[in-house]
Design a protein around this motif. Structure first.
Motif, PDB file in Angstrom:
ATOM      1  N   LEU A  25     -15.208  -5.261  -1.948  1.00 10.34           N
ATOM      2  CA  LEU A  25     -14.539  -6.047  -0.911  1.00 10.34           C
ATOM      3  C   LEU A  25     -13.495  -5.233  -0.155  1.00 10.34           C
ATOM      4  CD1 LEU A  25     -14.073  -9.372  -2.884  1.00 10.34           C
ATOM      5  CD2 LEU A  25     -15.842  -8.814  -1.198  1.00 10.34           C
ATOM      6  N   PRO A  26     -13.286  -5.562   1.111  1.00 10.16           N
ATOM      7  CA  PRO A  26     -12.303  -4.846   1.928  1.00 10.16           C
ATOM      8  C   PRO A  26     -10.898  -5.450   1.780  1.00 10.16           C
ATOM      9  CG  PRO A  26     -13.512  -6.365   3.322  1.00 10.16           C
ATOM     10  CD  PRO A  26     -14.106  -6.477   1.940  1.00 10.16           C
ATOM     11  N   VAL A  27     -10.397  -5.466   0.535  1.00 17.02           N
ATOM     12  CA  VAL A  27      -9.040  -5.924   0.228  1.00 17.02           C
ATOM     13  C   VAL A  27      -8.357  -4.841  -0.608  1.00 17.02           C
ATOM     14  CG1 VAL A  27      -9.625  -8.389   0.326  1.00 17.02           C
ATOM     15  CG2 VAL A  27      -9.812  -7.145  -1.853  1.00 17.02           C
ATOM     16  N   LEU A  28      -7.046  -4.927  -0.751  1.00 12.98           N
ATOM     17  CA  LEU A  28      -6.295  -3.932  -1.513  1.00 12.98           C
ATOM     18  C   LEU A  28      -6.932  -3.720  -2.885  1.00 12.98           C
ATOM     19  CD1 LEU A  28      -3.825  -2.091  -1.930  1.00 12.98           C
ATOM     20  CD2 LEU A  28      -2.553  -4.136  -2.660  1.00 12.98           C
ATOM     21  N   GLY A  29      -7.260  -2.460  -3.177  1.00 17.69           N
ATOM     22  CA  GLY A  29      -7.880  -2.108  -4.453  1.00 17.69           C
ATOM     23  C   GLY A  29      -6.841  -1.918  -5.547  1.00 17.69           C
ATOM     24  N   THR A  30      -7.207  -2.286  -6.747  1.00 11.00           N
ATOM     25  CA  THR A  30      -6.295  -2.171  -7.882  1.00 11.00           C
ATOM     26  C   THR A  30      -5.833  -0.731  -8.129  1.00 11.00           C
ATOM     27  OG1 THR A  30      -7.283  -4.140  -8.856  1.00 11.00           O
ATOM     28  CG2 THR A  30      -5.990  -2.739 -10.328  1.00 11.00           C
ATOM     29  N   PRO A  31      -6.698   0.294  -7.996  1.00 12.98           N
ATOM     30  CA  PRO A  31      -6.205   1.659  -8.185  1.00 12.98           C
ATOM     31  C   PRO A  31      -5.078   2.022  -7.202  1.00 12.98           C
ATOM     32  CG  PRO A  31      -8.588   1.633  -8.308  1.00 12.98           C
ATOM     33  CD  PRO A  31      -8.164   0.276  -7.818  1.00 12.98           C
ATOM     34  N   ARG A  32      -5.177   1.555  -5.961  1.00 16.19           N
ATOM     35  CA  ARG A  32      -4.119   1.835  -4.980  1.00 16.19           C
ATOM     36  C   ARG A  32      -2.853   1.061  -5.347  1.00 16.19           C
ATOM     37  NH1 ARG A  32      -5.160   5.679  -2.734  1.00 16.19           N
ATOM     38  NH2 ARG A  32      -6.514   5.100  -1.051  1.00 16.19           N
ATOM     39  N   LEU A  33      -3.006  -0.183  -5.785  1.00 19.09           N
ATOM     40  CA  LEU A  33      -1.865  -0.977  -6.241  1.00 19.09           C
ATOM     41  C   LEU A  33      -1.145  -0.250  -7.363  1.00 19.09           C
ATOM     42  CD1 LEU A  33      -0.523  -3.910  -6.029  1.00 19.09           C
ATOM     43  CD2 LEU A  33      -1.925  -4.419  -8.029  1.00 19.09           C
ATOM     44  N   LEU A  34      -1.897   0.275  -8.306  1.00 21.56           N
ATOM     45  CA  LEU A  34      -1.319   1.034  -9.418  1.00 21.56           C
ATOM     46  C   LEU A  34      -0.596   2.280  -8.908  1.00 21.56           C
ATOM     47  CD1 LEU A  34      -0.792   1.923 -12.298  1.00 21.56           C
ATOM     48  CD2 LEU A  34      -3.150   2.749 -12.398  1.00 21.56           C
ATOM     49  N   ALA A  35      -1.208   3.018  -7.997  1.00 19.02           N
ATOM     50  CA  ALA A  35      -0.576   4.230  -7.455  1.00 19.02           C
ATOM     51  C   ALA A  35       0.752   3.893  -6.796  1.00 19.02           C
ATOM     52  CB  ALA A  35      -1.514   4.918  -6.467  1.00 19.02           C
ATOM     53  N   TRP A  36       0.804   2.790  -6.073  1.00 21.30           N
ATOM     54  CA  TRP A  36       2.048   2.384  -5.413  1.00 21.30           C
ATOM     55  C   TRP A  36       3.099   1.976  -6.435  1.00 21.30           C
ATOM     56  CZ3 TRP A  36      -0.553  -0.912  -1.012  1.00 21.30           C
ATOM     57  CH2 TRP A  36      -1.122  -0.041  -0.078  1.00 21.30           C
ATOM     58  N   CYS A  37       2.682   1.343  -7.528  1.00 22.22           N
ATOM     59  CA  CYS A  37       3.628   0.997  -8.589  1.00 22.22           C
ATOM     60  C   CYS A  37       4.192   2.263  -9.235  1.00 22.22           C
ATOM     61  CB  CYS A  37       2.953   0.128  -9.648  1.00 22.22           C
ATOM     62  SG  CYS A  37       2.630  -1.564  -9.113  1.00 22.22           S
ATOM     63  N   GLU A  38       3.328   3.234  -9.468  1.00 25.01           N
ATOM     64  CA  GLU A  38       3.804   4.493 -10.037  1.00 25.01           C
ATOM     65  C   GLU A  38       4.760   5.213  -9.082  1.00 25.01           C
ATOM     66  OE1 GLU A  38       1.866   6.480 -13.427  1.00 25.01           O
ATOM     67  OE2 GLU A  38       0.184   6.435 -12.010  1.00 25.01           O
ATOM     68  N   ALA A  39       4.477   5.160  -7.788  1.00 22.90           N
ATOM     69  CA  ALA A  39       5.379   5.771  -6.803  1.00 22.90           C
ATOM     70  C   ALA A  39       6.763   5.133  -6.871  1.00 22.90           C
ATOM     71  CB  ALA A  39       4.796   5.640  -5.398  1.00 22.90           C
ATOM     72  N   ALA A  40       6.806   3.826  -7.065  1.00 21.85           N
ATOM     73  CA  ALA A  40       8.094   3.129  -7.170  1.00 21.85           C
ATOM     74  C   ALA A  40       8.839   3.550  -8.431  1.00 21.85           C
ATOM     75  CB  ALA A  40       7.886   1.620  -7.135  1.00 21.85           C
ATOM     76  N   THR A  41       8.112   3.759  -9.542  1.00 21.56           N
ATOM     77  CA  THR A  41       8.793   4.203 -10.766  1.00 21.56           C
ATOM     78  C   THR A  41       9.290   5.639 -10.623  1.00 21.56           C
ATOM     79  OG1 THR A  41       6.757   4.906 -11.916  1.00 21.56           O
ATOM     80  CG2 THR A  41       7.481   2.618 -12.228  1.00 21.56           C
ATOM     81  N   CYS A  42       8.532   6.471  -9.927  1.00 19.90           N
ATOM     82  CA  CYS A  42       8.993   7.845  -9.664  1.00 19.90           C
ATOM     83  C   CYS A  42      10.286   7.821  -8.859  1.00 19.90           C
ATOM     84  CB  CYS A  42       7.926   8.644  -8.917  1.00 19.90           C
ATOM     85  SG  CYS A  42       6.511   9.100  -9.920  1.00 19.90           S
ATOM     86  N   ALA A  43      10.333   6.973  -7.857  1.00 15.77           N
ATOM     87  CA  ALA A  43      11.548   6.852  -7.035  1.00 15.77           C
ATOM     88  C   ALA A  43      12.710   6.337  -7.875  1.00 15.77           C
ATOM     89  CB  ALA A  43      11.283   5.929  -5.846  1.00 15.77           C
ATOM     90  N   ALA A  44      12.425   5.428  -8.806  1.00 14.19           N
ATOM     91  CA  ALA A  44      13.484   4.847  -9.629  1.00 14.19           C
ATOM     92  C   ALA A  44      14.079   5.861 -10.602  1.00 14.19           C
ATOM     93  CB  ALA A  44      12.948   3.639 -10.393  1.00 14.19           C
ATOM     94  N   VAL A  45      13.270   6.758 -11.126  1.00 13.44           N
ATOM     95  CA  VAL A  45      13.753   7.716 -12.124  1.00 13.44           C
ATOM     96  C   VAL A  45      14.324   8.982 -11.480  1.00 13.44           C
ATOM     97  CG1 VAL A  45      11.622   9.017 -12.549  1.00 13.44           C
ATOM     98  CG2 VAL A  45      13.202   8.607 -14.430  1.00 13.44           C
ATOM     99  N   GLU A  46      13.997   9.232 -10.231  1.00 12.50           N
ATOM    100  CA  GLU A  46      14.344  10.481  -9.544  1.00 12.50           C
ATOM    101  C   GLU A  46      15.820  10.872  -9.673  1.00 12.50           C
ATOM    102  OE1 GLU A  46      13.627  13.946  -7.575  1.00 12.50           O
ATOM    103  OE2 GLU A  46      12.088  12.482  -8.091  1.00 12.50           O
ATOM    104  N   ALA A  47      16.726   9.950  -9.437  1.00  9.21           N
ATOM    105  CA  ALA A  47      18.164  10.271  -9.428  1.00  9.21           C
ATOM    106  C   ALA A  47      18.682  10.706 -10.794  1.00  9.21           C
ATOM    107  CB  ALA A  47      18.964   9.074  -8.922  1.00  9.21           C
ATOM    108  N   SER A  48      17.980  10.342 -11.863  1.00  3.84           N
ATOM    109  CA  SER A  48      18.453  10.682 -13.209  1.00  3.84           C
ATOM    110  C   SER A  48      17.878  11.987 -13.735  1.00  3.84           C
ATOM    111  CB  SER A  48      18.123   9.542 -14.179  1.00  3.84           C
ATOM    112  OG  SER A  48      16.730   9.454 -14.376  1.00  3.84           O
ATOM    113  N   LEU A  49      17.009  12.639 -12.963  1.00  2.38           N
ATOM    114  CA  LEU A  49      16.372  13.871 -13.429  1.00  2.38           C
ATOM    115  C   LEU A  49      17.295  15.077 -13.255  1.00  2.38           C
ATOM    116  CD1 LEU A  49      12.779  13.410 -11.954  1.00  2.38           C
ATOM    117  CD2 LEU A  49      13.560  12.971 -14.299  1.00  2.38           C
ATOM    118  N   GLY A  50      17.253  15.957 -14.227  1.00  2.55           N
ATOM    119  CA  GLY A  50      17.989  17.208 -14.143  1.00  2.55           C
ATOM    120  C   GLY A  50      17.163  18.271 -13.443  1.00  2.55           C
TER     121      GLY A  50
END
Length: 127
Positions: free
Chosen positions: A24-49
């Motif tokens: 179907l031509p709707v948002l795919g779950t793999p892309r949804l997951l990738a976007w969720c991971e991008a948000a977690t990367c952004a969330a942890v970024e400031a705490s990285l050494g």
């Protein structure tokens, strides 16, 4: 730690049809997951050494509603647990509604990341 909010507009390239997770031509779950991971990367970024990065190690995700091409979603990641190098995030994906406010819940779950030394992590792959 701040809760980042990333926005993405669904394109043809983001559909289940395009990413091979359905017909179907709707948002795919793999892309949804990738976007969720991008948000977690952004969330942890400031705490990285210096020299540190994070790697995803576990995902629990529910894709709750279809999202059409052209619609925009907002993805948030809120840290809910930290122990040493381990970080766990609650993620939520909502369609952006009228006036740019988050609306219908599209997906939710939890993503676990581990902070690693990037150079040492990659060196282990060469052995």
């Amino acid at each position: 730690m701040a809760e980042p909010a990333l926005r993405f507009t669904v394109t043809e390239a983001d559909t289940a049809l395009a990413v091979g997770s359905g017909s179907l031509p709707v948002l795919g779950t793999p892309r949804l997951l990738a976007w969720c991971e991008a948000a977690t990367c952004a969330a942890v970024e400031a705490s990285l050494g210096a020299g540190e990065t994070s790697v995803g190690t576990r995902v629990e995700l529910e894709h709750l509603a279809a999202t059409a091409v052209g619609r925009t979603v907002e993805v948030t990641a809120r840290q809910v647990y930290a122990d040493g190098r381990l970080r766990r995030f609650a993620v939520a994906v909502r369609e952006v509604g009228p006036e740019g406010r988050p609306g219908k819940l599209v997906g939710s779950g939890e993503v676990t990341r581990v902070v690693v030394d990037a150079e040492r992590f990659l060196a282990r792959l060469e052995g």
